[in-house]
Write an enzyme that holds these catalytic residues in place. Structure first.
Site, PDB file in Angstrom:
ATOM      1  N   ASP A  66       0.812  -1.211   0.000  1.00 46.08           N
ATOM      2  CA  ASP A  66       0.000   0.000   0.000  1.00 46.08           C
ATOM      3  C   ASP A  66       0.848   1.264   0.000  1.00 46.08           C
ATOM      4  O   ASP A  66       0.451   2.287  -0.573  1.00 46.08           O
ATOM      5  CB  ASP A  66      -0.936  -0.002   1.227  1.00 46.08           C
ATOM      6  CG  ASP A  66      -2.069  -1.007   1.084  1.00 46.08           C
ATOM      7  OD1 ASP A  66      -2.301  -1.468  -0.050  1.00 46.08           O
ATOM      8  OD2 ASP A  66      -2.714  -1.326   2.091  1.00 46.08           O
ATOM      9  N   ALA A 183      -6.192   1.948   7.846  1.00 45.04           N
ATOM     10  CA  ALA A 183      -4.752   2.151   8.021  1.00 45.04           C
ATOM     11  C   ALA A 183      -4.465   2.753   9.388  1.00 45.04           C
ATOM     12  O   ALA A 183      -4.827   2.188  10.415  1.00 45.04           O
ATOM     13  CB  ALA A 183      -4.228   3.020   6.874  1.00 45.04           C
ATOM     14  N   PHE A 186      -7.393   3.235  11.826  1.00 46.65           N
ATOM     15  CA  PHE A 186      -7.854   1.970  12.405  1.00 46.65           C
ATOM     16  C   PHE A 186      -6.976   1.581  13.597  1.00 46.65           C
ATOM     17  O   PHE A 186      -7.477   1.166  14.644  1.00 46.65           O
ATOM     18  CB  PHE A 186      -7.815   0.882  11.330  1.00 46.65           C
ATOM     19  CG  PHE A 186      -8.152  -0.497  11.834  1.00 46.65           C
ATOM     20  CD1 PHE A 186      -9.458  -0.864  12.085  1.00 46.65           C
ATOM     21  CD2 PHE A 186      -7.143  -1.432  12.046  1.00 46.65           C
ATOM     22  CE1 PHE A 186      -9.767  -2.133  12.541  1.00 46.65           C
ATOM     23  CE2 PHE A 186      -7.445  -2.695  12.500  1.00 46.65           C
ATOM     24  CZ  PHE A 186      -8.761  -3.053  12.750  1.00 46.65           C
TER      25      PHE A 186
END
Length: 314
Positions: A66, A183, A186
């Site tokens: 990512d 990401a 969270f």
């Protein structure tokens, strides 16, 4: 016939550690693409738009995790060029394919056999004390406003649509898009927001306050944060873990939905819920149900053993 152009974005470590990058480039060329490789994207300065891909670029193929996709997003910002991610990292939430599916992914890209998922982007205006106009930047995942002095708290005032909500000392706050909700936000205790929801969330980090819960606002609303004059530390802002700068006391930060979006190429059509369960390896069976299943299995095994013993006795 015009040449089709693709950009492969990766990182130097992956390029030098094996043949996968060369293999992808060769396969793309085999199906008719002219290929440019980008493997060293230095983070630009905050508020500075780096050069984007050429106008004739058809697609950007990302080899990595990512973080590599976030770097590639800078190359297509404010363009209509889609990104497709092939996961070479760990979780790879934004990636569409895993590394063992390379050939299938390239074949389908060549055949235009994919859909486009438009992801919301956050826009940020940073108005420094005494400035005539703000610095502007953006984020696909998140914008963090934190303390510049790691040993002290930063005092922040929080507003929504110009209405004072709270103020507190903290390590910082995270303003996240739905894409970024899985990401950093969270990890800090924020909720997961499905990508098709047009919303922004603000998650405090270690706030010294009785009421410091995550806030979720709609697409037409704006979060405003101010580094207060009585703050023990100056602030610090970072977009997508890349573009950053120090924020003097008295700086105002406004975050809202951007008019631009990021286009992610999708090949599988797998719902986000399936991706969430798979990537996080969620325990979809609760501990009570798991205990019941174990008890039933032990009971069944005991019954089978008893039947076997009875059969031998005959």
């Amino acid at each position: 016939m015009s040449t089709r152009h693709a950009v492969v974005v990766t990182h130097q470590r992956l390029r030098s550690s094996g043949n996968v990058v060369a293999e992808v480039v060769e396969q793309l060329r085999h199906v008719g693409f002219d290929v440019t490789i980008v493997d060293n994207l230095e983070a630009p300065e905050f508020g500075v738009q780096p050069p984007v891909v050429k106008e004739n670029t058809e697609i950007v193929v990302v080899l990595g995790g990512d973080g590599t996709i976030l770097r590639a997003a800078e190359l297509v910002h404010c363009t209509q060029v889609p990104i497709i991610g092939i996961n070479m990292g760990h979780v790879g939430f934004l990636a569409e394919f895993e590394s063992f599916q390379l050939s299938d992914a390239i074949r389908r890209v060549a055949e235009h056999d994919y859909s486009v998922d438009e992801r919301m982007i956050a826009h940020v205006d940073v108005t420094l004390p005494g400035a005539d106009k703000p610095l502007q930047d953006w984020a696909l995942n998140d914008i963090t406003v934190e303390r510049a002095d790691r040993g002290k708290m930063v005092e922040l005032g929080i507003q929504v649509d110009g209405v004072d909500m709270s103020s507190f000392g903290c390590d910082g706050v995270i303003v996240s898009t739905p894409t970024g909700s899985t990401a950093y936000a969270f990890s800090a205790g924020g909720p997961i927001i499905w990508p098709n929801v047009q919303a922004l969330q603000l998650v405090p980090i270690a706030a010294h306050a009785l009421f410091a819960r995550p806030l979720v606002i709609g697409a037409g609303s704006t979060f405003t944060m101010e580094v207060l004059d009585n703050s023990m530390s100056e602030g610090w802002i970072c977009c997508d873990g890349r573009r950053q700068r120090v924020l003097p006391k008295g700086t105002r930060i406004d975050v809202r939905q951007s008019r631009d979006t990021l286009r992610l190429a999708r090949l599988s059509g797998v719902p986000f819920t399936n991706r969430l369960v798979t990537k996080f390896d969620l325990p979809v069976v609760g501990w009570r149900e798991h205990a019941q299943q174990q008890a039933q299995a032990q009971l069944a095994a005991g019954d089978a053993a008893a039947e076997g013993s009875a059969g031998e006795g005959r």
